[in-house]
Design a protein around this motif. Structure first.
Motif, PDB file in Angstrom:
ATOM      1  N   LEU A 176       1.595  11.153   2.613  1.00  0.00           N
ATOM      2  CA  LEU A 176       1.482  10.538   1.294  1.00  0.00           C
ATOM      3  C   LEU A 176       1.910   9.078   1.320  1.00  0.00           C
ATOM      4  O   LEU A 176       1.423   8.249   0.545  1.00  0.00           O
ATOM      5  CB  LEU A 176       2.366  11.290   0.287  1.00  0.00           C
ATOM      6  CG  LEU A 176       1.803  12.537  -0.385  1.00  0.00           C
ATOM      7  CD1 LEU A 176       2.907  13.249  -1.148  1.00  0.00           C
ATOM      8  CD2 LEU A 176       0.672  12.163  -1.317  1.00  0.00           C
ATOM      9  N   LYS A 177       2.840   8.746   2.194  1.00  0.00           N
ATOM     10  CA  LYS A 177       3.426   7.406   2.190  1.00  0.00           C
ATOM     11  C   LYS A 177       2.894   6.520   3.313  1.00  0.00           C
ATOM     12  O   LYS A 177       3.405   5.415   3.535  1.00  0.00           O
ATOM     13  CB  LYS A 177       4.956   7.513   2.282  1.00  0.00           C
ATOM     14  CG  LYS A 177       5.579   8.200   1.072  1.00  0.00           C
ATOM     15  CD  LYS A 177       7.085   8.218   1.124  1.00  0.00           C
ATOM     16  CE  LYS A 177       7.663   8.883  -0.116  1.00  0.00           C
ATOM     17  NZ  LYS A 177       7.410   8.127  -1.344  1.00  0.00           N
ATOM     18  N   ALA A 178       1.884   6.993   4.044  1.00  0.00           N
ATOM     19  CA  ALA A 178       1.351   6.215   5.161  1.00  0.00           C
ATOM     20  C   ALA A 178       0.753   4.897   4.677  1.00  0.00           C
ATOM     21  O   ALA A 178      -0.050   4.873   3.737  1.00  0.00           O
ATOM     22  CB  ALA A 178       0.313   7.042   5.909  1.00  0.00           C
ATOM     23  N   ARG A 179       1.125   3.801   5.344  1.00  0.00           N
ATOM     24  CA  ARG A 179       0.661   2.456   4.935  1.00  0.00           C
ATOM     25  C   ARG A 179       0.632   1.552   6.157  1.00  0.00           C
ATOM     26  O   ARG A 179       1.650   1.408   6.849  1.00  0.00           O
ATOM     27  CB  ARG A 179       1.616   1.902   3.871  1.00  0.00           C
ATOM     28  CG  ARG A 179       1.289   0.517   3.350  1.00  0.00           C
ATOM     29  CD  ARG A 179       2.178   0.168   2.167  1.00  0.00           C
ATOM     30  NE  ARG A 179       3.583   0.053   2.526  1.00  0.00           N
ATOM     31  CZ  ARG A 179       4.196  -1.086   2.851  1.00  0.00           C
ATOM     32  NH1 ARG A 179       3.508  -2.236   2.878  1.00  0.00           N
ATOM     33  NH2 ARG A 179       5.478  -1.101   3.150  1.00  0.00           N
ATOM     34  N   PRO A 180      -0.520   0.931   6.482  1.00  0.00           N
ATOM     35  CA  PRO A 180      -0.569   0.004   7.618  1.00  0.00           C
ATOM     36  C   PRO A 180       0.279  -1.236   7.329  1.00  0.00           C
ATOM     37  O   PRO A 180       0.179  -1.818   6.245  1.00  0.00           O
ATOM     38  CB  PRO A 180      -2.046  -0.369   7.718  1.00  0.00           C
ATOM     39  CG  PRO A 180      -2.772   0.576   6.827  1.00  0.00           C
ATOM     40  CD  PRO A 180      -1.804   1.031   5.793  1.00  0.00           C
TER      41      PRO A 180
END
Length: 999
Positions: A300-304
């Motif tokens: 849910l919190k994955a961000r490049p």
């Protein structure tokens, strides 16, 4: 500075008034040469008094002045400090809140200049501004110095209130992003040939990915790598792994300037056992085939954030659709809740009450609740897909998935808890989530949060209050909107659609969401006071139902009870106002069939659940007999009297079952009973006492109707088997012997005839079909068994036992105890049989062999066909029969000379055998554990199925409910069976040695 000896100086008094805790030390610091020019300046003293810790701020200021190069530097700092309020508030605020940043300023004396500028772009910096601040870093040491300088400005805005907690967390995440980029650039510069081979993307996870980082936290990441055009993939991935590992070391290594924070890549597929860097295709394959529920929750919190951002966006685009399918997985909610419980269970006991992040009512409760709702509803509603907790909470409220008032309270509590966490970590820049115990620390933290009046007490009170709010709302978030969806109140208010409500109920374990919604509508619709109270109660009740193995049954039973009692003035008031009553009722209604069935036959017994501990404590035999006999006296005829006695039995059986269930499940205010043996003993004693009182009342009623006050013969009832041993279960028959003795002048035939009629009428009345459960009387252990008369005189018993008794009958008499009727006759019967069951010479070898033969025959003949012997808790290996026959053989052999063995109770006899040195502590412990577990299983089966059974249920939901009673969470029924097999196997080994082994 001088003062009259024995009198405090005016400065000393002013320092106290401004919040200094060590005015003497503060006076000395103010008298130091560095502050001589401003020590009497009221502006400085006022500013110091406004900090979290004036003593710490003053010491930090003196150290900073001492570190300045020459008088010019000191004067510039002092001039700016006195004349520029923004700098004064920022600098002293930091010095009073953070010992670690004061140390940094003492080492890098010019970095205070970073706090001088006060322009719009300085108030809310982002990644670009932080990248500029780190741009001159050329190695790990200079990167740390630059990082701390940036951190200094974030902390200054935080402690001065320029930014609120969510903005501070976002700035910390942006600084982490800039730092990861700088560290990766250093790694690439060190090995340019590796950088040339691969594309490497750094995906932020956790709080960094969610744009809500702490001051000191692991920065969770996942790495994605691809070969550049034409490069060998294996070589490219090895190069990417070297770059990733180097980047991690740059951030986490200890240097002369300390560390920044650990970079943690353990959220990657396969965790520590998996490769550090995978291709996008490899990531996709893992998540499609192998990933667990928690791994989708983490995404849910994955961000490049760093490296090849285009590759990072491809990663998120590829995996994001899989995230929104997670709620369709079997046991989704149970998996998430199980992981939450596991986190709490792993907190050291000494820390659980101080755990701000992981403990009950902590930050993780808010985050788990929000994430679960996102996963349930985010597939259909893209507005819920934020990785930031507070943004997601706001979106859930806007969409009607969470009640607005609940969301507002939770938002406020979360902000407070995060602010508290920030202040704790800021002091020494150490990773911790424990609220300190030292008053000085609590005072500093309380003052930093604006709690200036009694900061220690105020902080503790506010923290506990917010934690209570989180605990209370944590599960209500799931359920209140379900009511709004069916209640149809407040036009224009956003609410769950019917489809979303069904979707949520399925995720929460309801097998028939359509029926559940009908029940909710029936209970909560309308504008009546009754419906309004139900809407207040049901969000919490639904959560408690969902914790059981059968939430549908819990909700259905609650509707039935409410339909029966809804018009009574006290029922809903009891549930609303008595804190424990509603939770107790929810546990009882969803734990199986027996307790709800008992309650629904007389719903007013629900009042017992709100009468505190006294209401649930089983009553003594004396109290029960007193009530039953009084009711019998008031009744008109034996039939009515026994109906009343059976009604009391049903009510008290419900009380015992409720106590058992609540003790097994635990409540929010009281944990589950850790000692299963205590619950087993409670149930056995309570049901046995209740059976004895019922028999006493029935006997009195039958005698009064047929003969008036006096029966022609004295009459006593002897409890046998589990009844005599105080070990009855809910579904047990009452094993008894009937004994009588003609009164003086009464013909023996007349006496025998009267006694026989009493027995026949008692059995009839106690088995007559009615709303109350029957009490079956079994006299099969009497002399000559089923071929002998139901009732004998004391003399007849004496003659039979003297001439004809077999070893199995003496064995059975070990559990004999007077339970009702003539006490003197009962005492004389016990005196008669004592020499038989406790033979002075012990048992002869022939008798021992006969007992062993009987036991072996029972094992081979009585076990039902098709039953797995290893899971039969009564007759299977290591079951009740094995333990009891072992203990009873010891009693028969040694009780004549060991008074402690002269008891009808299995566990007491086992303890006495150990105390007498007849069995080792280990063997006694193994047998006791097996007996308690097997008895607990029997009790659980009866509670769950509503009928007695000696094997584990075949139905998966019933099996799960038995497991829940025994302390096993969802999905762990297999563990329960494994534990039972292992426990029984060990008990069988002990039994074979003690029972079949030595002479």
């Amino acid at each position: 500075m001088t003062s009259v000896p024995g009198r405090r100086s005016s400065t000393f008094t002013r320092l106290l008034r401004h919040g200094f805790t060590d005015p003497s030390a503060a006076e000395r610091l103010l008298d130091s040469p560095e502050l001589s020019a401003v020590r009497d300046d009221p502006v400085l003293l006022e500013a110091l008094g406004g900090t979290a810790d004036p003593d710490l701020a003053l010491l930090g200021l003196v150290r900073l002045l001492e570190a300045q190069t020459g008088a010019t530097g000191r004067q510039e700092l002092l001039d700016t400090l006195i004349s520029a309020k923004p700098l004064r508030d920022r600098l002293l605020g930091v010095l009073g809140a953070s010992e670690a940043l004061a140390d940094h300023l003492a080492r890098h004396a010019d970095d205070w200049q970073a706090l001088v500028t006060y322009e719009a772009r300085d108030l809310h910096p982002g990644v670009t501004e932080f990248e500029h601040g780190l741009a001159e870093a050329t190695d790990t040491v200079s990167l740390r110095v630059a990082y701390r300088r940036c951190l200094l400005s974030i902390a200054a805005r935080d402690v001065c209130g320029t930014t609120e907690v969510s903005e501070t967390a976002a700035e910390l995440a942006d600084l982490a992003t800039a730092t990861l980029r700088a560290a990766l650039a250093l790694a690439e510069a060190a090995v340019p040939e590796d950088a040339a081979l691969c594309r490497l993307a750094v995906i932020a996870m956790g709080k960094c990915g969610g744009h809500e980082l702490n001051y000191v936290s692991d920065v969770d990441v996942i790495f994605v790598g691809e070969a550049v055009n034409g490069a060998d993939e294996d070589k490219a991935l090895r190069a990417a792994a070297r770059l990733a590992a180097h980047m991690m070391r740059i951030c986490s290594a200890n240097t002369v300037e300390g560390t920044i924070w650990p970079v943690d890549a353990n959220l990657r597929p396969e965790g520590r056992n998996g490769p550090l860097v995978r291709t996008l295709a490899s990531h996709r394959a893992y998540y499609q085939r192998w990933a667990k529920t928690w791994e989708f929750q983490a995404l849910l919190k994955a961000r490049p954030v760093a490296g090849d951002l285009a590759l990072g966006e491809e990663y998120v685009a590829a995996l994001r659709p899989l995230v929104w399918q997670a709620a369709e997985r079997e046991n989704f909610v149970a998996d998430v809740q199980k992981m939450r419980r596991r986190v709490i269970d792993n907190i050291p006991t000494a820390e659980v009450d101080r755990q701000l992040k992981l403990g009950p009512g902590g930050l993780r409760d808010v985050e788990f609740a929000v994430q679960m709702l996102q996963l349930v509803h985010g597939r259909a509603d893209t507005s819920l897909r934020s990785g930031t907790t507070l943004d997601a909470l706001g979106a859930l409220a806007t969409g009607g998935y969470v009640g607005r008032a609940d969301a507002a309270q939770l938002d406020h509590a979360y902000r407070f808890l995060r602010s508290l966490e920030h202040r704790i970590q800021l002091f020494r820049l150490r990773r911790t989530h424990l609220v300190p115990e030292d008053d000085a620390d609590l005072r500093r933290i309380g003052r930093s949060l604006g709690l200036r009046t009694d900061p220690v007490a105020s902080l503790t009170r506010e923290w506990r209050r917010h934690a209570t709010v989180v605990r209370r709302l944590h599960e209500k978030l799931f359920y209140r909107p379900l009511l709004d969806a069916v209640a149809q109140l407040a036009p224009g208010e956003a609410r769950l659609s019917a489809a979303a409500a069904r979707e949520r109920l399925v995720a929460l374990g309801y097998a028939d969401p359509a029926a559940a919604l009908r029940h909710l509508e029936a209970l909560a619709s309308g504008v009546t006071r009754k419906a309004a109270i139900q809407r207040t109660l049901l969000p919490v009740l639904l959560g408690w139902f969902a914790e059981s193995a059968d939430p549908d049954a819990g909700l259905l039973n609650f509707r039935k009870v409410s339909d029966a009692l809804g018009k009574t003035p006290w029922y809903l008031r009891l549930l609303r106002d008595e804190g424990a009553a509603a939770e107790n009722l929810a546990r009882v209604l969803s734990a199986g069939r027996l307790a709800p069935d008992l309650l629904l036959r007389a719903p007013e017994a629900v009042a017992l659940l709100g009468d505190g501990e006294a209401g649930l404590r089983p009553r003594t035999r004396a109290h029960l007999e007193q009530e039953v006999l009084a009711a019998v006296r008031r009744a008109e005829g034996a039939a009515q009297a026994v109906d009343v006695a059976r009604g009391i039995r049903r009510r008290e059986m419900f009380r015992t079952a409720a106590t058992d269930i609540i003790g097994s499940y635990g409540t929010e205010s009281q944990p589950a009973e850790a000692d299963q043996g205590a619950l087993v003993d409670l149930v056995g004693g309570a049901v046995s006492d209740l059976t004895a009182a019922t028999l006493a009342g029935t006997l009195r009623a039958v005698v009064r109707e047929g003969w008036g006050d006096t029966l022609p013969t004295r009459f006593a009832i002897i409890g046998m088997g589990r009844f005599g041993g105080h070990e009855l279960s809910y579904g047990s028959d009452a094993d008894v012997l009937f004994v009588h003795e003609p009164r003086d002048g009464v013909d023996e035939r007349e006496a025998a005839d009267a006694a026989g009629k009493v027995v026949a009428e008692m059995r009839r009345l106690l088995q007559t079909p009615s709303a109350d459960p029957p009490l079956l009387i079994d006299a099969g252990l009497r002399p000559e068994g089923r071929s002998g008369p139901l009732v004998r005189t004391l003399g007849s018993y004496e003659a039979y036992y003297r001439r004809w008794s077999l070893v199995w009958e003496r064995h059975a008499l070990l559990r004999a105890e007077h339970v009702a009727g003539d006490e003197e006759l009962g005492r004389r019967f016990v005196e008669l049989i004592d020499p038989l069951r406790y033979p002075p010479a012990g048992l002869g070898e022939d008798d021992v062999r006969e007992i062993r033969r009987l036991k072996a025959r029972m094992e081979s003949e009585r076990l039902p066909r098709g039953t797995d012997p290893k899971l039969h808790v009564k007759l299977g290996p290591g079951g009740l029969s094995d333990v009891e026959w072992t203990v009873q053989l010891i009693q028969l052999r040694y009780a004549a000379h060991e008074p402690g063995l002269r008891t009808t109770r299995t566990r007491e006899a086992l303890a006495a055998a150990h105390a007498a040195g007849l069995i080792s502590a280990d063997d006694a412990g193994i047998l006791d554990e097996a007996w308690v577990l097997a008895t607990g299983v029997r009790n659980a089966v009866m509670l769950v199925r509503g009928r007695a059974g000696d094997t584990f249920p075949a139905d998966p939901r019933d099996l799960a409910a038995v497991g829940r009673y025994l302390g096993y969470g969802a999905g762990h029924a297999g563990d329960m069976l494994d534990v039972y097999r292992r426990t029984a196997r060990r008990a069988r080994g002990v039994m074979e040695e003690l029972f079949y082994g030595g002479s």
